[in-house]
Scaffold this active site. Structure first.
Site, mmCIF file in Angstrom:
data_model
loop_
_atom_site.group_PDB
_atom_site.id
_atom_site.type_symbol
_atom_site.label_atom_id
_atom_site.label_comp_id
_atom_site.label_asym_id
_atom_site.label_seq_id
_atom_site.Cartn_x
_atom_site.Cartn_y
_atom_site.Cartn_z
ATOM 1 N N ASP A 93 0.852 -1.167 0.000
ATOM 2 C CA ASP A 93 0.000 0.000 0.000
ATOM 3 C C ASP A 93 0.899 1.231 0.000
ATOM 4 O O ASP A 93 2.061 1.147 0.370
ATOM 5 C CB ASP A 93 -0.901 -0.006 1.248
ATOM 6 C CG ASP A 93 -2.116 0.906 1.042
ATOM 7 O OD1 ASP A 93 -2.897 1.058 1.983
ATOM 8 O OD2 ASP A 93 -2.261 1.453 -0.069
ATOM 9 N N ASP A 268 -8.281 -7.836 0.513
ATOM 10 C CA ASP A 268 -7.363 -7.957 1.655
ATOM 11 C C ASP A 268 -8.153 -7.627 2.907
ATOM 12 O O ASP A 268 -9.091 -6.796 2.852
ATOM 13 C CB ASP A 268 -6.194 -6.973 1.510
ATOM 14 C CG ASP A 268 -6.567 -5.609 2.086
ATOM 15 O OD1 ASP A 268 -7.051 -4.768 1.306
ATOM 16 O OD2 ASP A 268 -6.426 -5.419 3.315
ATOM 17 N N CYS A 306 -13.377 -28.960 8.487
ATOM 18 C CA CYS A 306 -12.125 -28.337 8.038
ATOM 19 C C CYS A 306 -10.978 -29.344 8.040
ATOM 20 O O CYS A 306 -10.861 -30.148 8.965
ATOM 21 C CB CYS A 306 -11.793 -27.163 8.969
ATOM 22 S SG CYS A 306 -10.269 -26.321 8.529
ATOM 23 N N CYS A 308 -7.674 -28.393 7.906
ATOM 24 C CA CYS A 308 -6.403 -27.707 8.187
ATOM 25 C C CYS A 308 -5.636 -28.432 9.291
ATOM 26 O O CYS A 308 -6.202 -29.262 10.035
ATOM 27 C CB CYS A 308 -6.665 -26.250 8.586
ATOM 28 S SG CYS A 308 -7.094 -26.003 10.314
ATOM 29 N N CYS A 311 -7.304 -28.230 12.779
ATOM 30 C CA CYS A 311 -8.535 -29.029 12.956
ATOM 31 C C CYS A 311 -8.260 -30.523 12.916
ATOM 32 O O CYS A 311 -9.022 -31.306 13.472
ATOM 33 C CB CYS A 311 -9.557 -28.656 11.890
ATOM 34 S SG CYS A 311 -10.266 -27.028 12.200
ATOM 35 N N HIS A 337 -5.663 -21.850 11.057
ATOM 36 C CA HIS A 337 -7.053 -22.215 10.749
ATOM 37 C C HIS A 337 -7.773 -21.099 9.989
ATOM 38 O O HIS A 337 -8.384 -21.335 8.947
ATOM 39 C CB HIS A 337 -7.839 -22.541 12.024
ATOM 40 C CG HIS A 337 -9.307 -22.697 11.739
ATOM 41 N ND1 HIS A 337 -9.842 -23.840 11.162
ATOM 42 C CD2 HIS A 337 -10.341 -21.829 11.862
ATOM 43 C CE1 HIS A 337 -11.143 -23.688 10.975
ATOM 44 N NE2 HIS A 337 -11.466 -22.457 11.383
HETATM 45 N N1 LIG Z 1 -4.323 3.274 0.090
HETATM 46 C C1 LIG Z 1 -5.498 2.920 0.637
HETATM 47 N N2 LIG Z 1 -5.540 1.859 1.482
HETATM 48 C C2 LIG Z 1 -6.728 1.520 2.061
HETATM 49 C C3 LIG Z 1 -6.778 0.437 2.980
HETATM 50 C C4 LIG Z 1 -5.533 -0.345 3.369
HETATM 51 C C5 LIG Z 1 -5.404 -1.630 2.582
HETATM 52 C C6 LIG Z 1 -4.056 -2.278 2.852
HETATM 53 C C7 LIG Z 1 -3.174 -2.465 1.798
HETATM 54 C C8 LIG Z 1 -1.921 -3.051 2.036
HETATM 55 C C9 LIG Z 1 -1.550 -3.432 3.333
HETATM 56 C C10 LIG Z 1 -2.452 -3.255 4.377
HETATM 57 C C11 LIG Z 1 -3.702 -2.672 4.147
HETATM 58 C C12 LIG Z 1 -8.011 0.117 3.569
HETATM 59 N N3 LIG Z 1 -8.312 -0.832 4.503
HETATM 60 C C13 LIG Z 1 -9.648 -0.700 4.767
HETATM 61 N N4 LIG Z 1 -10.186 0.285 4.006
HETATM 62 C C14 LIG Z 1 -9.179 0.832 3.256
HETATM 63 C C15 LIG Z 1 -9.163 1.900 2.336
HETATM 64 C C16 LIG Z 1 -7.921 2.251 1.754
HETATM 65 C C17 LIG Z 1 -7.819 3.367 0.845
HETATM 66 O O1 LIG Z 1 -8.806 4.059 0.535
HETATM 67 N N5 LIG Z 1 -6.604 3.642 0.326
#
Ligand SMILES: Nc1nc2c(CCc3ccccc3)c3nc[nH]c3cc2c(=O)[nH]1
Length: 374
Positions: A93, A268, A306, A308, A311, A337
């Protein structure tokens, strides 16, 4: 831009699709769940265990690694893959979101986000150019542009202002990436707060840049589920189908199912790993918490269905004992898990889409979800 994403099969009734995402470190089957490894570690597990569970891409955080141990140190140690012994794909990110949610005294300026480190209070200015430089030092495979994550709730005017600033930062991010980051992929991020017109506007602007993929940002920030879905639909409606869509920070199994139905490819969420450390476990019939005394004498595994490692070898009674005793082993067993549950859930979604049975898969999930705990 060479095609890094190939759609394999589309669901005839919904927007769900399976596909393949190609990075220089391997192929990723989509829809995909990406375990979070914020500080260069998927908490409590070795990279071999994470890979053994089926993960082919993990996330890391520019904000955290910039502050500690520093991207220059990691670059000197051969980049993040070498440093943490993870040879497969890594998405980083940009730091925009973490600066908002973690840093002290964050001030948004035209140039970038000015903040004080949550570790030692030192002041920094995170600019689109610096964010790309940090991600290059980490040598990640998919790099996110620097954006402002619009808080919830937020006024229309403020959401519009931050969305337009984000677009300027994303343009600068892309230019910085084009200068010397072409060995990786770069994704844009749509914003727009919780306003449908701003969501469509932001998606149209981001779609017109030349990114490899598009993330939907500014969701999973505390808004109600229905509002998230509404804003997701508005954003998706203006994004090209042929590029991967990444819904940031989402989410629960139900959120993932609803988003896959609408054509999202990448997810994620900290839920499986964070809940594991809090003793909350995902099962095919809902969640269970080891804090509840009802499991004190329960010889059954977390989830009888499960397969895993946890489990197959341990009972609820044993896991509850470890949890109540604060034995560190339970964090590993619970994480194994929960990550297995999420990665198997995604494999089930991909398999159902390939067999044209996604609607049935979704219906079965909702039926099981409300089952009484066993
Ligand atoms: N750059 C960015 N990241 C967000 C994340 C983190 C995701 C992330 C990426 C890589 C590693 C950890 C977290 C968000 N998590 C919940 N809502 C989110 C919104 C945004 C967003 O609007 N912009």
């Amino acid at each position: 831009m060479a095609s890094i994403f190939q759609i394999e099969k589309k669901c005839p009734q919904t927007g769900a699709r399976t596909g393949f995402l190609f990075t220089r470190r391997g192929v990723i089957e989509t829809p995909v769940f990406m375990p979070v490894g914020t500080q260069a570690s998927v908490k409590t597990l070795t990279p071999e265990e994470v890979s053994g569970l089926g993960a082919r891409i993990i996330l890391a955080n520019t904000y955290h690694l910039f502050l500690r141990p520093g991207h220059e140190l990691i670059a000197r140690h051969g980049g993040l893959h070498r440093f943490m012994n993870w040879p497969r794909s890594i998405l980083t990110d940009s730091g925009g979101y973490q600066v908002f949610s973690l840093a002290k005294l964050c001030k948004i300026e035209e140039e970038g986000a000015r903040f004080q480190s949550h570790l030692d209070g030192q002041e920094y200015l995170l600019t689109p150019e610096l964010s790309m430089e940090i991600q290059a030092g980490l040598d990640s495979d998919i790099r996110m542009v620097l954006d402002t994550c619009i808080p919830y709730p937020c006024s229309y005017d403020e959401a519009k202002r931050l969305t337009e600033l984000t677009h300027r930062w994303e343009k600068r991010s892309l230019l910085a990436w084009q200068k010397n980051h072409r060995e990786s992929l770069v994704f844009g991020i749509t914003q727009g707060g919780m306003f449908e017109d701003l969501r469509r506007y932001s998606a149209r602007v981001i779609a017109n840049f030349d990114f490899h993929g598009h993330a939907i940002g500014g969701l999973s920030v505390g808004e109600p589920h229905d509002l998230m879905i509404e804003m997701l639909e508005a954003s998706l409606s203006e994004l090209p189908e042929e590029k991967p869509r990444y819904l940031m920070g989402v989410g629960t199994p139900q959120d993932i199912l609803e988003a896959v139905s609408r054509g999202v490819d990448m997810f994620d969420c900290v839920l499986p790993t964070r809940n594991a450390r809090r003793g909350t476990l995902f099962t095919s019939f809902g969640k269970i918490s080891l804090k509840q005394s009802r499991y004190k004498d329960d010889e059954r595994p977390i989830d009888p269905e499960c397969q895993c490692y946890t489990c197959r070898n341990y009972s609820r009674a044993y896991l509850r004992h470890l949890f109540m005793a604060g034995e560190l082993l339970v964090y590993r067993l619970n994480t194994i898990h929960n990550l297995h549950f999420y990665l198997c859930f995604m494999e089930g979604i991909r398999d159902a889409i390939r067999k044209g049975r996604f609607e049935e898969f979704k219906k079965h999930y909702y039926e099981r979800k409300e089952e009484s705990e066993c």
